[in-house]
Design an enzyme around this catalytic site. Structure first.
Site, PDB file in Angstrom:
ATOM      1  N   PRO A 282       0.550  12.523  -9.417  1.00 29.06           N
ATOM      2  CA  PRO A 282       1.085  13.430 -10.430  1.00 29.06           C
ATOM      3  C   PRO A 282       2.606  13.536 -10.434  1.00 29.06           C
ATOM      4  O   PRO A 282       3.238  13.560  -9.379  1.00 29.06           O
ATOM      5  CB  PRO A 282       0.448  14.780 -10.070  1.00 29.06           C
ATOM      6  N   ASN A 283       3.122  13.577 -11.637  1.00 35.16           N
ATOM      7  CA  ASN A 283       4.544  13.789 -11.924  1.00 35.16           C
ATOM      8  C   ASN A 283       5.424  12.575 -11.640  1.00 35.16           C
ATOM      9  O   ASN A 283       6.616  12.596 -11.948  1.00 35.16           O
ATOM     10  CB  ASN A 283       5.086  15.031 -11.182  1.00 35.16           C
TER      11      ASN A 283
ATOM     12  N   ARG B  23      13.105  13.484 -13.618  1.00 34.52           N
ATOM     13  CA  ARG B  23      12.586  14.562 -12.765  1.00 34.52           C
ATOM     14  C   ARG B  23      13.485  14.760 -11.536  1.00 34.52           C
ATOM     15  O   ARG B  23      13.605  13.835 -10.713  1.00 34.52           O
ATOM     16  CB  ARG B  23      11.185  14.167 -12.291  1.00 34.52           C
TER      17      ARG B  23
ATOM     18  N   TYR C 276      14.851  12.577  -6.428  1.00 32.08           N
ATOM     19  CA  TYR C 276      14.036  11.379  -6.635  1.00 32.08           C
ATOM     20  C   TYR C 276      14.803  10.189  -7.221  1.00 32.08           C
ATOM     21  O   TYR C 276      14.224   9.113  -7.379  1.00 32.08           O
ATOM     22  CB  TYR C 276      12.835  11.720  -7.527  1.00 32.08           C
TER      23      TYR C 276
ATOM     24  N   ASN D  69       1.698   6.561  -3.504  1.00 34.23           N
ATOM     25  CA  ASN D  69       2.479   7.802  -3.535  1.00 34.23           C
ATOM     26  C   ASN D  69       1.609   8.858  -4.212  1.00 34.23           C
ATOM     27  O   ASN D  69       1.521   8.897  -5.443  1.00 34.23           O
ATOM     28  CB  ASN D  69       3.792   7.622  -4.283  1.00 34.23           C
TER      29      ASN D  69
ATOM     30  N   ALA E   5       2.132  15.514  -5.007  1.00 35.70           N
ATOM     31  CA  ALA E   5       1.744  16.779  -4.360  1.00 35.70           C
ATOM     32  C   ALA E   5       0.332  16.734  -3.779  1.00 35.70           C
ATOM     33  O   ALA E   5       0.017  17.506  -2.861  1.00 35.70           O
ATOM     34  CB  ALA E   5       1.874  17.927  -5.359  1.00 35.70           C
TER      35      ALA E   5
ATOM     36  N   HIS F  25      -0.510  16.808   0.045  1.00 36.60           N
ATOM     37  CA  HIS F  25      -0.507  17.973   0.916  1.00 36.60           C
ATOM     38  C   HIS F  25      -1.820  18.753   0.930  1.00 36.60           C
ATOM     39  O   HIS F  25      -1.995  19.632   1.753  1.00 36.60           O
ATOM     40  CB  HIS F  25       0.658  18.890   0.518  1.00 36.60           C
TER      41      HIS F  25
ATOM     42  N   ASP G  39     -10.928  11.564   1.499  1.00 32.34           N
ATOM     43  CA  ASP G  39     -12.275  11.011   1.639  1.00 32.34           C
ATOM     44  C   ASP G  39     -12.399   9.665   0.923  1.00 32.34           C
ATOM     45  O   ASP G  39     -13.133   8.780   1.393  1.00 32.34           O
ATOM     46  CB  ASP G  39     -13.310  11.998   1.092  1.00 32.34           C
TER      47      ASP G  39
ATOM     48  N   GLU H  83       0.814   5.318   2.832  1.00 28.81           N
ATOM     49  CA  GLU H  83       1.293   6.517   2.128  1.00 28.81           C
ATOM     50  C   GLU H  83       2.806   6.388   1.970  1.00 28.81           C
ATOM     51  O   GLU H  83       3.516   6.113   2.950  1.00 28.81           O
ATOM     52  CB  GLU H  83       0.930   7.767   2.939  1.00 28.81           C
TER      53      GLU H  83
ATOM     54  N   HIS I 131       6.491   7.841   0.097  1.00 26.52           N
ATOM     55  CA  HIS I 131       7.219   8.906  -0.600  1.00 26.52           C
ATOM     56  C   HIS I 131       8.670   8.510  -0.807  1.00 26.52           C
ATOM     57  O   HIS I 131       9.295   7.931   0.093  1.00 26.52           O
ATOM     58  CB  HIS I 131       7.191  10.206   0.203  1.00 26.52           C
TER      59      HIS I 131
ATOM     60  N   SER J 214      11.078  10.835  -1.211  1.00 31.46           N
ATOM     61  CA  SER J 214      11.853  11.797  -0.426  1.00 31.46           C
ATOM     62  C   SER J 214      11.316  11.869   0.999  1.00 31.46           C
ATOM     63  O   SER J 214      10.179  11.455   1.268  1.00 31.46           O
ATOM     64  CB  SER J 214      11.788  13.184  -1.085  1.00 31.46           C
TER      65      SER J 214
ATOM     66  N   ARG K  62      12.005  18.673   3.847  1.00 33.45           N
ATOM     67  CA  ARG K  62      11.940  19.559   2.671  1.00 33.45           C
ATOM     68  C   ARG K  62      11.156  20.833   3.006  1.00 33.45           C
ATOM     69  O   ARG K  62      11.074  21.225   4.158  1.00 33.45           O
ATOM     70  CB  ARG K  62      11.341  18.772   1.503  1.00 33.45           C
TER      71      ARG K  62
ATOM     72  N   ARG L  59       5.471  20.807   2.421  1.00 34.72           N
ATOM     73  CA  ARG L  59       5.439  19.343   2.259  1.00 34.72           C
ATOM     74  C   ARG L  59       5.365  18.611   3.605  1.00 34.72           C
ATOM     75  O   ARG L  59       5.267  17.393   3.645  1.00 34.72           O
ATOM     76  CB  ARG L  59       6.678  18.859   1.504  1.00 34.72           C
TER      77      ARG L  59
END
Ligand code: DQA
Length: 145
Positions: A11-12, A19, A24, A75, A78, A81, A88, A99, A101, A103, A108, A112
């Site tokens: 998302p986002n 953004r 970012y 990525n 959110a 978290h 799963d 995984e 990211h 940032s 942060r 996070r």
């Protein structure tokens, strides 16, 4: 050896470029994916990508990836978290997931600092901006080798 890597964004991340650029950066997701695909081609890697703002679609894309890709750069935004469903899906498919990211999530807000996905991923890359995706790809290829 020719490999296929799925680059999955949550998302986002479709808003990259506009953004919170101080966090970012100014690149769009398309900019990053174009450069990553060109970089991957040098290693005979084909990048396929998918972005969704919806948890269930990301779960579904992981299911589709099972047996059809060699690994995943993910990525989760959110969802990192708190999404037990994505955790799963990663554990259940047995996919090799890095995984990733932009940032440094550990530098942060406290919420996070926790990733519910990291324990079922092969590794985590965070904090290098757009370069995180390139580091993740190189790490994934070394892991697969
Ligand atoms: C992010 C970090 C997450 O905490 C955040 O919710 C994002 C982006 C990153 O790439 O730095 O959406 O995954």
């Amino acid at each position: 050896m020719t490999r296929t890597v799925l680059v999955l964004n949550g998302p986002n991340l479709n808003l990259l470029g506009t953004r919170e650029p101080e966090i970012y950066g100014h690149d769009t997701l398309a900019d990053i994916l174009t450069d990553l695909s060109a970089h991957a081609a040098h290693s005979e890697v084909t990048i396929v990508d998918f972005q969704s703002n919806t948890e269930g679609e990301l779960v579904g894309r992981l299911h589709e990836a099972q047996g059809t890709v060699d690994g995943v750069i993910f990525n989760p935004g959110a969802f990192t978290h708190y999404s037990i469903a994505l955790r799963d899906a990663i554990a259940g498919t047995g996919l090799a997931v890095v995984e990733t990211h932009l940032s440094n999530i550990h530098a942060r807000e406290e919420f996070r600092h926790t990733s519910v996905l990291a324990p079922v991923c092969v590794g985590v890359v965070a904090g290098f901006g757009r370069h995180s995706y390139f580091v993740a790809l190189d790490a994934l290829l070394r892991y697969l080798a």
